[in-house]
Design an enzyme around this catalytic site. Structure first.
Site, PDB file in Angstrom:
ATOM      1  N   GLY A  15       0.713  -1.203  -0.023  1.00 43.82           N
ATOM      2  CA  GLY A  15      -0.101  -0.102   0.139  1.00 43.82           C
ATOM      3  C   GLY A  15       0.875   1.221  -0.293  1.00 43.82           C
ATOM      4  O   GLY A  15       1.990   1.301   0.615  1.00 43.82           O
ATOM      5  N   ARG A  76       0.992  -5.330  -5.248  1.00 51.34           N
ATOM      6  CA  ARG A  76       1.063  -6.269  -4.360  1.00 51.34           C
ATOM      7  C   ARG A  76       1.242  -7.502  -5.355  1.00 51.34           C
ATOM      8  O   ARG A  76       0.298  -7.785  -5.887  1.00 51.34           O
ATOM      9  CB  ARG A  76      -0.191  -6.568  -3.439  1.00 51.34           C
ATOM     10  CG  ARG A  76      -0.174  -5.335  -2.377  1.00 51.34           C
ATOM     11  CD  ARG A  76      -1.155  -5.728  -1.258  1.00 51.34           C
ATOM     12  NE  ARG A  76      -1.142  -4.648  -0.328  1.00 51.34           N
ATOM     13  CZ  ARG A  76      -2.171  -3.795  -0.002  1.00 51.34           C
ATOM     14  NH1 ARG A  76      -3.026  -3.621  -0.721  1.00 51.34           N
ATOM     15  NH2 ARG A  76      -1.818  -2.724   1.146  1.00 51.34           N
ATOM     16  N   ASP A 107       5.429  -5.244   5.770  1.00 49.19           N
ATOM     17  CA  ASP A 107       5.911  -6.498   6.146  1.00 49.19           C
ATOM     18  C   ASP A 107       5.953  -7.544   4.906  1.00 49.19           C
ATOM     19  O   ASP A 107       6.772  -8.372   4.800  1.00 49.19           O
ATOM     20  CB  ASP A 107       5.397  -7.258   7.334  1.00 49.19           C
ATOM     21  CG  ASP A 107       3.828  -7.175   7.474  1.00 49.19           C
ATOM     22  OD1 ASP A 107       3.233  -6.664   6.381  1.00 49.19           O
ATOM     23  OD2 ASP A 107       3.200  -7.595   8.275  1.00 49.19           O
ATOM     24  N   THR A 130       4.053   2.544   5.771  1.00 54.07           N
ATOM     25  CA  THR A 130       2.889   1.976   5.456  1.00 54.07           C
ATOM     26  C   THR A 130       2.299   3.028   7.022  1.00 54.07           C
ATOM     27  O   THR A 130       2.552   3.229   7.743  1.00 54.07           O
ATOM     28  CB  THR A 130       2.600   0.609   6.210  1.00 54.07           C
ATOM     29  OG1 THR A 130       1.310   0.349   6.431  1.00 54.07           O
ATOM     30  CG2 THR A 130       3.535   0.218   7.184  1.00 54.07           C
ATOM     31  N   ASP A 132      -0.127   2.012   8.545  1.00 55.29           N
ATOM     32  CA  ASP A 132      -0.694   1.251   9.730  1.00 55.29           C
ATOM     33  C   ASP A 132       0.146   1.167  10.897  1.00 55.29           C
ATOM     34  O   ASP A 132      -0.303   0.937  12.258  1.00 55.29           O
ATOM     35  CB  ASP A 132      -0.647  -0.051   9.228  1.00 55.29           C
ATOM     36  CG  ASP A 132      -1.803  -0.221   8.027  1.00 55.29           C
ATOM     37  OD1 ASP A 132      -2.536   0.633   7.898  1.00 55.29           O
ATOM     38  OD2 ASP A 132      -1.786  -1.304   7.349  1.00 55.29           O
ATOM     39  N   ASP A 134       2.551  -0.767  11.704  1.00 61.03           N
ATOM     40  CA  ASP A 134       2.356  -2.266  12.256  1.00 61.03           C
ATOM     41  C   ASP A 134       3.610  -3.076  12.142  1.00 61.03           C
ATOM     42  O   ASP A 134       3.746  -4.280  11.949  1.00 61.03           O
ATOM     43  CB  ASP A 134       1.327  -3.021  11.826  1.00 61.03           C
ATOM     44  CG  ASP A 134       1.409  -3.019  10.186  1.00 61.03           C
ATOM     45  OD1 ASP A 134       2.191  -2.515   9.596  1.00 61.03           O
ATOM     46  OD2 ASP A 134       0.555  -3.868   9.492  1.00 61.03           O
ATOM     47  N   ARG A 176      -5.400  -1.962   9.140  1.00 61.98           N
ATOM     48  CA  ARG A 176      -5.452  -3.671   9.075  1.00 61.98           C
ATOM     49  C   ARG A 176      -5.903  -4.167  10.176  1.00 61.98           C
ATOM     50  O   ARG A 176      -6.596  -3.920  10.955  1.00 61.98           O
ATOM     51  CB  ARG A 176      -4.123  -3.854   8.321  1.00 61.98           C
ATOM     52  CG  ARG A 176      -4.073  -5.146   7.760  1.00 61.98           C
ATOM     53  CD  ARG A 176      -2.740  -5.561   7.181  1.00 61.98           C
ATOM     54  NE  ARG A 176      -2.574  -4.551   5.805  1.00 61.98           N
ATOM     55  CZ  ARG A 176      -2.777  -4.957   4.770  1.00 61.98           C
ATOM     56  NH1 ARG A 176      -3.466  -5.893   4.620  1.00 61.98           N
ATOM     57  NH2 ARG A 176      -2.489  -4.104   3.487  1.00 61.98           N
TER      58      ARG A 176
HETATM   59  O1  F6P Z   1      -1.577  -1.335   4.809  1.00 60.88           O
HETATM   60  C1  F6P Z   1      -2.461  -0.082   4.484  1.00 60.88           C
HETATM   61  C2  F6P Z   1      -3.924  -0.379   4.212  1.00 60.88           C
HETATM   62  O2  F6P Z   1      -4.397   1.027   3.911  1.00 60.88           O
HETATM   63  C3  F6P Z   1      -4.692  -0.719   5.465  1.00 60.88           C
HETATM   64  O3  F6P Z   1      -4.838  -0.015   6.415  1.00 60.88           O
HETATM   65  C4  F6P Z   1      -5.753  -1.172   4.886  1.00 60.88           C
HETATM   66  O4  F6P Z   1      -6.432  -2.589   5.428  1.00 60.88           O
HETATM   67  C5  F6P Z   1      -5.383  -1.856   3.398  1.00 60.88           C
HETATM   68  O5  F6P Z   1      -4.108  -1.308   3.164  1.00 60.88           O
HETATM   69  C6  F6P Z   1      -6.277  -1.626   2.223  1.00 60.88           C
HETATM   70  O6  F6P Z   1      -5.639  -2.012   1.125  1.00 60.88           O
HETATM   71  P1  F6P Z   1      -6.214  -1.993  -0.424  1.00 60.88           P
HETATM   72  O7  F6P Z   1      -5.630  -0.664  -0.844  1.00 60.88           O
HETATM   73  O8  F6P Z   1      -5.525  -2.931  -1.086  1.00 60.88           O
HETATM   74  O9  F6P Z   1      -7.749  -1.958  -0.266  1.00 60.88           O
END
Ligand code: F6P
Length: 328
Positions: A15, A76, A107, A130, A132, A134, A176
């Site tokens: 992300g 990804r 990660d 990120t 998050d 995390d 997340r």
């Molecule tokens: O890891 C960053 C994040 O924005 C999280 O907070 C969220 O759960 C996820 O990515 C959303 O992913 P996507 O953009 O693939 O919907």
């Protein structure tokens, strides 16, 4: 400082997060400063497997320190999880004469990098990017601070409606599986309750707490819900539960979504990105590999990638107590 590394590749993966561009700029300019060539890899591991590369110099990264997202784009990748995919990537790196990689991401990005390093003995250093927060081995990931400021601004705006209409708002924020964003934003925006996956408040206690706040004279409330929280199946289910179990409550839900990931990085994230990029390149020059750079006690330190992946980023539970006291 030894100078065996002649060409460094840099990519962003997973992300996007505000501050990634500032980190790319820092990597490219640190390379230029040390007379090392730098190559940008587009679309993370996807681009690595396709050889989607572009030579970068100090001027290639002008006017990006203030920009959200990532100029290198991100993805990804499923294919990079296969040995064949990683072999493709390795071949492109060798053909291009790249000696080491700086990986900016979370990660998932680091897990790919670590396996790649083990398989091909290819030097890699990670920069945590990120919203998050995390990742173990850093108090702050790139983008976290910006996201907090973005979310607080959004909650402040929702508060105007909440208080004008005497409403109760459930506001879902990203993160997340962890509650860092919710916890900090909850305290920073003066929320009545904060629901995070690390702490199970329970529906009954939530309802009781909302009743108490109404009895104490509050006419509107904000509840911040981390997307990973398990108290209800979804934030909408929470609304339904309150609708069914509490009378005279005008409840609304707001899911903030991807607006939390965009926008110009805060000054904090720009400075952090600049520091991390310098440390990443200079660590590779010193022959270090398979580490992540992180902020620990305001110093930029290295943590082995494996530890960064397997370790758990700690939630600051003191903030929950502070929030409880502030909600009096
Ligand atoms: O890891 C960053 C994040 O924005 C999280 O907070 C969220 O759960 C996820 O990515 C959303 O992913 P996507 O953009 O693939 O919907």
């Amino acid at each position: 400082m030894s100078n065996k590394i002649k060409k460094i590749g840099v990519l962003t993966s997973g992300g996007d997060a505000p501050g990634m561009n500032a980190a790319i700029r820092s990597v490219v300019r640190t390379c230029a400063y040390h007379n090392i060539e730098c190559v940008g890899v587009y679309r993370g591991y996807e681009g690595l497997m396709e050889g989607d590369f572009k030579e970068m110099n100090a001027r290639s990264v002008k006017d990006i320190i203030n920009k959200g997202g990532t100029i290198l784009k991100s993805a990804r990748s499923k294919e990079f999880r296969t040995k064949e995919g990683r072999k493709l990537a390795y071949n492109h790196l060798i053909n291009k004469g790249i000696d080491a990689l700086v990986l900016i991401g979370g990660d998932g990005t680091f897990t790919g990098g670590m396996i790649f390093n083990e398989e091909f003995n290819f030097p890699v250093i990670g920069i945590p990017g990120t919203i998050d927060n995390d990742i173990y081995g850093t108090s702050h990931t790139l983008g976290f601070d910006t996201a907090l400021n973005t979310v607080v601004e959004a909650v402040d705006k929702i508060r105007d409606t909440a208080s004008s209409h005497n409403r109760l708002f459930f506001i879902e924020v990203m993160g997340r599986d962890v509650g860092h964003i919710a916890l900090n934003v909850g305290v920073g925006s003066g929320a009545e309750e904060i629901l995070i996956p690390e702490e199970d408040l329970g529906l009954d206690r939530l309802v009781e707490s909302l009743r108490r706040s109404r009895q104490s004279g509050k006419s509107s409330s904000i509840v911040i819900v981390a997307e990973g929280d398990k108290i209800g199946k979804s934030v909408f289910e929470l609304k339904d539960y309150v609708d069914e179990n509490m009378e005279n409550y005008d409840v609304r839900v707001s899911v903030l979504g991807h607006m939390q990931r965009g926008g110009a990085p805060s000054c904090f994230d720009r400075v952090l990105a600049s520091r991390m990029g310098v440390k990443a390149v200079e660590s590779l020059m010193e022959g270090k590999t398979n580490y992540m750079v992180g902020l620990l006690n305001n110093e930029i330190e290295l943590t082995p990638l494996e530890k960064a992946i397997k370790g758990k980023s700690k939630i600051n539970l003191e903030l929950l107590r502070v929030s409880e006291i502030m909600a009096t």
